[in-house]
Write an enzyme that holds these catalytic residues in place. Structure first.
Site, PDB file in Angstrom:
ATOM      1  N   LYS A   1       0.856  -1.202   0.000  1.00  0.00           N
ATOM      2  CA  LYS A   1       0.000   0.000   0.000  1.00  0.00           C
ATOM      3  C   LYS A   1       0.882   1.238   0.000  1.00  0.00           C
ATOM      4  O   LYS A   1       1.894   1.278   0.717  1.00  0.00           O
ATOM      5  CB  LYS A   1      -0.898  -0.031   1.245  1.00  0.00           C
ATOM      6  CG  LYS A   1      -1.957   1.077   1.297  1.00  0.00           C
ATOM      7  CD  LYS A   1      -2.835   0.959   2.550  1.00  0.00           C
ATOM      8  CE  LYS A   1      -3.945   1.998   2.561  1.00  0.00           C
ATOM      9  NZ  LYS A   1      -4.829   1.860   3.739  1.00  0.00           N
TER      10      LYS A   1
ATOM     11  N   SER B   1     -10.380   0.037   6.969  1.00  0.00           N
ATOM     12  CA  SER B   1      -9.710   0.183   5.672  1.00  0.00           C
ATOM     13  C   SER B   1      -9.067  -1.078   5.113  1.00  0.00           C
ATOM     14  O   SER B   1      -8.650  -1.089   3.963  1.00  0.00           O
ATOM     15  CB  SER B   1      -8.656   1.291   5.754  1.00  0.00           C
ATOM     16  OG  SER B   1      -9.281   2.551   5.668  1.00  0.00           O
TER      17      SER B   1
ATOM     18  N   SER C   1      -9.925   2.262   2.786  1.00  0.00           N
ATOM     19  CA  SER C   1      -8.965   2.964   1.962  1.00  0.00           C
ATOM     20  C   SER C   1      -7.971   2.062   1.242  1.00  0.00           C
ATOM     21  O   SER C   1      -7.377   2.482   0.253  1.00  0.00           O
ATOM     22  CB  SER C   1      -8.178   3.944   2.828  1.00  0.00           C
ATOM     23  OG  SER C   1      -7.328   3.242   3.727  1.00  0.00           O
TER      24      SER C   1
END
Lengths: 497, 484
Positions: free
Chosen positions: A78, A183, A159
Site C-alpha cells: 500500500k 480500511s 482505503s
C-alpha cells in the site's frame, strides 16, 4: 503450466520449493497480468524491474537453501508504507514525487523474509475514505462487476482499495493494508478477499504515513486465511522505534489453524442488527452463525450497548489526530511546494496545502481542527475519548461470555463509482461495523462468505480478544471451508472465457 | 522596604512570574537519537524524526526523564508518577512536525520551592508551579538571502525543561536573584549548563502591576529575555509602560511581547488576529509516562548537596554570615575550594581570604578559580600560618602576592624570605632597648606627655625587626619599658 497468478501464497511456496517454477517466472506472470489490468488503476507506482531483480536474488537464496518464509512471493505494498528508493505518495498530490530514504518496518520485515515488491498500491488520499475515489491518482476500479449493471465500474472499497483490487484481480498474491476504521476489512469484503487488522500494537507503525495514530494498524490482505496468517507472522513484531508497538512474542499463526472450534463461544451482538439492514447481509450473517454451530461452536447472544456512539466518536478522534499528523506537509522540506514571487511563509503554506490536499482530506483537517479548538475540546474530543473507553469496556464485558464475535463486515456490497458521494455521511456509514474494533484496539478480520444477488462478494467479520489473532484466524478458516468461496471476479472469468 | 515604582497616582507594586526554558544536558534529543551538542554545522544533528519525515515516530529518551526528575528533586518539588506528552499545534518553518511535543495537563514535576538571596541579606522563598519537558524548535534565519528563509534544525527536538514559578517575585532584583538561583541549582545538579549566551537557558517574564494590596492586574508575557541584565531591564521598562498606560486611563491587554535589547523596549509579538489556539491533545504516538517511586528514590540518592543546604550548613557549622555563605555557594567550585582550604582551620578567616583577597586577585588577573595559581590547600596553609602567629596578617598579604605570582607554598616563601614573626620576648626586648637608647630626646618627650610618639617607637622596633616582630608583643613590652 497453469496460470501462476491463481495460486495462493502457500501453493506458490510449495511450487517454488519443488522447483515447479522460479520466483522470476512467478513474478513475471504477475507483471504480465498487471499490464493486462492497467485499467483497474490499482497501482500508483509499479516497480517491475526492481521486482524481477528481487525475484532473481530470491531464486539464488532458495538454491542455496537460505529461503525465508515468504521468499520469492510477489506482493503489493500500500502506498502509505514508506519504501526506500521508491516513490511514496499516500495517494496525495502533496507527496507526489517523494522518495523516502528509509523502509517502513512492516514492508522491511516482508523484504527480510524474501518477499518481492511489485509496486505501490493506490488508496484513498491519506487513507481517508471507503471507496478509493479520493486518490489524487484517480479512482481504483473493483475487478468484480454487478451482473445486473455490467457497464458500471464499482469501487473496491477503501482505503486499501488498490491492495484489495490487486489481490482480487490476481495482480498480486497478497498485499499490505492499513486499517484505521475498516480500511482493510471493508475493501476485502467488497473485493472477495481476506484481510486482517491485527491488535493495535501488533505491527509497527514506523515508516507508515500516519492518518490517525491511535487507530492506524497495518495488516495483510490475501486470498486465504492461511496466506494472511503467513504474511502477518512476517509483518508483526515489537519495534523499539514505535513506542506503541507491543513487546510481545509473535505466535506462529499458521500452526494454530488445524485445531477444531468445538465448544468455542461465538458472540452475536444484538446492536449490530441495525435498522434498515439489508436482507441479504442479514441472511449471510445467519449463514455464518449456522456454519459455526455446525462445527460445534456455541452461539451466545451478547450486547455491545455503546455501538451507536462508535461512528460519531470515531469521526471526532480520527480527524483530530489527522489534523495534527498532516501539519508536517507544509511545503518546507519535501513534497509539493507552491510559492510565487513575493509570497511570504503563510502564503506558501496556504497555497501548498490548498493545492496539495483533496476535498476529503481538507474536510477532515477542518473537522479535526474544530473539535480540538479552545471551547470545543471538552464537548467533542474529551467526550469522544470517554465514549471510546466505554466501547472498549463493552468488549471486555462481552468477552466474559464469548471468545470471538461474529458480525457482517460492511452494510452493503460494492457500489458504483460516484455513488454515495453527494453526502459524506452516507460514505462514513460504510464503517459502521468496523470502527468500534479500531476504537477498542482489537483484532478483526473479514472473510468472503458468499455472493449477493448481483453476484458481488460479501464478507463476514470476526473480532477477537486483544492479542488473540490466532483464534479469529482459526474460526475464519472454518468459515472459509464452509463457504467454499471459489467465485472469480469478472476480469478473470472474462479472460478465461 | 518593599520595592515599588512611583507613578503619578502613587506607588505601584510589581507582580512577576517567570517561565524558564532550560536545555537538558543529554547526549541525544528528547525523542530521537541525534546529537544534542551545541555548535555543530547547520543541519548536521538532524535525524529523520527531527525533520518530521512521513511515518517517523518519537521515542522518549529515558535519560532526559531522569534529568527532569533530578531537577524536580532539586527544586524540592513533587514528582508526578503519571505524566502525559501532548501536542501543541502551530505552524512555523522551524517546527517541522507542525506541532511541538510538550506536557500540558499532566507535567512530570509539580509544586516546589526555592530560596533566593537578596543583596540586603534577606532570604525569600519563591514557589515553583511546575516543571515539564518539551521539544525545542529549530532556528529560522531571515537575513541570509533576499527571498528565502534559512532553517537550521540542529536544535529541533532537543530536550527542554520549562520551569514555571508562582507570581511571587516583586522586583527586578528578586527576578534576577531567582534566575541566578535556578541556574545555580541546575548547574549543581548537572541537568543544564545554564549558559544563557548559547541559549541553553532562556526566560519568559510575566509582569503585571497593581496598587499595593489590590488584586492582580492584567499581565503581559515578555519573551526573548536572554540575560540577567535583560531580565532587569525588561521588567523596569514593562512595569513603567503598564503604569503609564493605566495612569493615562488605558488598560493593559493580556498579550505576548518581545524584549528588544537594542531599542530597550518591549513590543507586541503578534496581533490579536494571530493569537494562537494551540489545540493541545495527548500525543497518540507516545504512551503516558509512568515513573515508579523506587526509581525516583534511586535518583534522589544520587543528588549532590544543593546550594541552599550548603549555605545553611556554612552558617550553622562554620558560623559564616548569610552573605558570605551565599557568595560562596554561587559556584560549585567555590564551595569545593572553600571546604578544602578551611578544613581544620578558622573558617571565617579562610572565607575572608577567599572572598576578599583571592577572588579579587583572580578577577584582576582574568582567571577563574580553577585556574588559580594559589590552590585551595595552599590558601589554607597561609591561613594556618596566620593562625599560629608564624606571620602577621600584614606579612600574609605579601606572602599571598608572592603565591599568586609564583604558585609556591606559603611556608616556603616565609622560609626563603625569612619572614617568620619574632615572638621571642627576649629578642624583642633587646630591640626595644636599642631603640630607646638611640632616641633619648623622643623618650624624654614621650615621658613629658607626648603620647602620640608611641607609634614612632613601634614603627622603629618593627623596622629593626624587618616587620617580623609580633606587633602585639612589641606593644606590650614597649608600654612597660616606656611607662615603667
Amino acid at each position: 503450466m497453469t496460470d501462476l497468478t491463481h495460486l495462493t501464497i502457500t501453493e506458490a511456496l510449495n511450487g517454488l520449493e519443488n522447483k515447479d517454477f522460479t520466483s522470476v517466472e512467478l513474478t513475471q506472470a504477475h507483471i504480465d497480468a498487471m499490464a493486462d489490468a492497467k485499467h483497474l488503476n490499482a497501482y500508483v507506482t509499479e516497480t517491475p524491474e526492481r521486482a524481477l531483480e528481487q525475484a532473481q536474488q530470491s531464486d539464488k537464496r532458495r538454491s542455496e537453501g537460505k529461503a525465508g518464509i515468504l521468499d520469492g512471493i510477489p506482493l503489493a505494498i500500500k502506498d502509505l508504507f514508506c519504501t526506500d528508493g521508491v516513490q511514496t505518495t499516500a495517494s496525495s498530490h502533496i507527496l507526489e514525487g517523494f522518495v523516502p530514504t528509509y523502509e517502513s518496518t512492516v514492508s522491511g520485515n516482508l523484504l527480510r523474509d524474501g518477499a518481492v515488491m511489485l509496486g505501490k498500491t493506490s488508496l484513498d488520499e491519506f487513507a481517508m475514505g471507503s471507496s478509493n475515489t479520493t486518490s489524487y491518482f484517480g479512482d481504483v476500479i473493483n475487478p468484480w462487476k454487478n451482473k445486473n449493471r455490467p457497464d458500471a465500474n464499482l469501487v473496491p472499497g477503501g482505503s486499501s482499495g488498490g491492495s484489495a483490487s490487486a489481490v482480487a484481480a490476481r495482480i498480486a498474491m497478497g498485499a499490505t493494508g492499513t486499517d484505521t476504521g475498516g480500511s482493510i476489512r471493508q475493501p476485502a469484503s467488497f473485493c472477495g478477499i481476506t484481510g486482517i487488522k491485527p491488535t493495535y500494537g501488533r505491527c509497527s507503525r514506523w515508516g507508515v504515513v500516519a492518518f490517525a495514530s491511535s487507530l492506524d494498524q497495518a495488516g495483510p490482505m490475501a486470498r486465504t486465511i492461511e496466506d494472511c496468517a503467513l504474511m502477518l507472522k512476517s509483518m508483526a513484531g515489537h519495534d523499539p522505534k514505535d513506542s506503541t508497538s507491543a513487546p510481545k512474542d509473535v505466535p506462529d499463526f499458521t500452526a494454530g489453524l488445524t485445531d477444531d472450534i468445538k465448544g468455542l463461544r461465538i458472540g452475536i451482538p444484538k446492536e449490530y442488527r441495525m435498522e434498515g439492514m439489508s436482507e441479504e447481509i442479514d441472511k449471510l450473517w445467519e449463514q455464518g452463525i449456522a456454519w459455526l454451530k455446525d462445527a460445534g461452536a456455541e452461539i451466545v447472544d451478547i450486547s455491545l450497548p455503546h455501538t451507536k456512539y462508535a461512528l460519531p466518536a470515531y469521526y471526532i478522534i480520527a480527524p483530530a489526530e489527522a489534523s495534527s499528523n498532516l501539519a508536517r506537509y507544509d511545503g518546507v522540506r519535501y513534497g509539493l511546494r507552491v510559492c510565487d514571487d513575493g509570497d511570504n511563509l503563510i502564503d506558501m503554506y496556504e497555497k501548498t496545502r490548498a493545492e496539495g490536499f483533496g476535498d476529503e482530506v481538507k474536510r477532515r483537517i477542518m473537522i479535526g481542527t474544530y473539535v480540538l479548538s479552545a471551547g470545543y475540546y471538552d464537548a467533542y474530543y474529551v467526550k469522544a475519548q470517554k465514549i471510546r473507553r466505554l466501547i472498549a469496556q463493552d468488549f471486555t464485558n462481552a468477552y466474559e461470555q464469548c471468545d470471538v464475535i461474529l458480525t457482517p463486515t460492511a452494510p452493503s456490497e460494492a457500489f458504483a463509482i460516484g455513488e454515495n458521494e453527494e453526502d459524506p455521511l452516507t460514505m462514513y456509514l460504510n464503517d459502521v461495523y468496523t470502527v468500534s474494533i479500531n476504537l477498542a484496539g482489537l483484532p478483526g478480520l473479514s472473510i468472503p462468505a458468499g455472493l449477493s444477488k448481483n453476484g458481488l462478494p460479501l464478507g463476514l467479520q470476526l473480532v477477537g480478544k486483544s492479542w488473540d489473532e490466532a483464534t479469529i484466524l482459526k474460526v475464519g478458516q472454518h468459515i472459509e471451508k464452509a463457504a467454499n468461496f471459489t467465485a472469480l471476479p469478472a476480469i478473470r472469468t472474462q479472460k478465461a472465457a | 522596604m518593599a520595592y515599588t515604582i512611583q507613578g503619578e497616582t502613587g506607588a505601584w507594586e510589581l507582580v512577576i512570574g517567570m517561565e524558564v526554558h532550560a536545555q537538558i544536558i543529554a547526549n541525544s534529543k528528547l525523542f530521537s537519537g541525534s546529537s544534542a551538542k551545541f555548535g555543530a554545522e547547520q543541519n548536521h544533528n538532524v535525524s529523520l524524526v527531527d525533520a518530521a519525515m512521513p511515518g517517523m515516530l518519537p521515542v522518549l529518551n529515558e535519560h532526559c526523564v531522569e534529568q527532569a526528575v533530578r531537577t524536580g528533586l532539586g527544586l524540592n518539588a513533587k514528582i508526578n508518577n503519571y505524566s502525559v506528552f501532548e501536542r501543541k499545534n502551530y505552524f512555523y518553518a522551524d517546527l517541522p512536525q507542525g506541532y511541538q511535543i510538550s506536557q500540558f495537563a499532566h507535567p512530570i514535576v509539580g509544586e516546589g520551592i526555592i530560596e533566593i538571596d537578596l543583596d540586603d541579606g534577606e532570604v525569600k522563598k519563591i514557589g515553583i508551579t511546575r516543571l515539564h519537558m518539551e521539544q525545542d524548535a529549530g532556528k529560522s534565519m531571515h537575513d541570509q538571502h533576499p527571498t528565502k528563509s534559512f532553517v537550521d534544525l540542529n536544535r529541533s527536538g532537543c530536550a527542554l525543561m520549562e520551569i514555571v514559578s508562582e507570581p511571587d517575585i516583586r522586583s527586578p532584583e528578586e527576578a534576577t536573584a531567582y534566575l541566578s538561583k535556578l541556574r545555580m541549582i541546575v548547574r549543581y545538579l548537572g541537568t543544564c549548563d545554564g549558559n544563557m549566551e548559547e541559549g541553553s537557558m532562556r526566560a519568559d517574564v510575566n509582569i503585571s502591576v497593581r496598587k499595593p494590596g489590590d488584586e492582580y492586574g492584567t499581565r503581559c508575557e515578555i519573551k526573548n529575555v536572554n540575560s540577567l541584565r535583560a531580565v532587569h531591564q525588561c521588567i523596569e521598562y514593562e512595569a513603567r509602560r503598564q503604569i503609564e498606560l493605566i495612569e493615562d486611563g488605558g488598560t493593559v491587554d493580556q498579550e505576548t511581547r518581545l524584549w528588544d535589547p537594542n531599542k530597550m523596549e518591549t513590543r507586541p509579538l503578534r496581533s490579536k488576529e494571530e493569537a494562537h489556539d494551540y489545540r493541545y491533545f495527548p500525543d497518540p504516538d507516545l504512551l503516558p509516562l509512568e515513573v515508579a517511586n523506587d526509581w525516583i528514590e534511586d535518583i534522589r540518592k544520587t543528588l549532590p548537596e544543593l546550594p541552599d543546604d550548603i549555605k545553611h550548613r556554612f552558617v550553622d557549622e562554620y558560623g559564616l554570615s548569610h552573605y558570605d555563605a551565599s557568595v560562596l555557594i554561587a559556584e560549585k567550585d567555590r564551595v569545593e575550594y572553600f571546604e578544602t582550604a578551611a578544613k581544620d582551620r578558622d573558617a571565617k578567616l579562610t572565607a575572608n581570604w577567599l572572598l576578599n583577597e583571592l577572588l579579587g586577585a583572580l578577577n584582576k588577573a582574568g582567571l577563574t578559580l580553577t585556574e588559580s595559581p594559589v590552590k585551595a590547600q595552599q590558601l589554607g596553609e597561609l591561613v594556618s600560618l596566620i593562625e599560629d602567629k608564624t606571620i602577621s596578617g600584614k606579612i600574609a598579604k605579601d606572602v599571598f602576592a608572592d603565591m599568586m605570582e609564583t604558585g609556591k607554598n606559603p611556608a616556603d616563601i616565609v622560609e626563603e624570605k625569612g619572614l617568620k614573626q619574632v615572638t621571642d620576648t627576649g629578642a624583642i626586648e633587646a630591640l626595644i632597648d636599642e631603640v630607646i637608647a638611640e632616641n633619648p630626646d623622643n623618650v624624654a618627650a614621650y615621658k613629658g606627655g607626648k603620647d602620640k610618639l608611641f607609634g614612632f617607637f613601634v614603627g622603629q622596633v618593627m623596622k629593626k625587626s624587618q616587620g617580623k616582630a609580633n606587633p602585639a608583643a612589641v606593644n606590650e613590652i614597649l608600654k612597660e619599658k616606656l611607662n615603667g
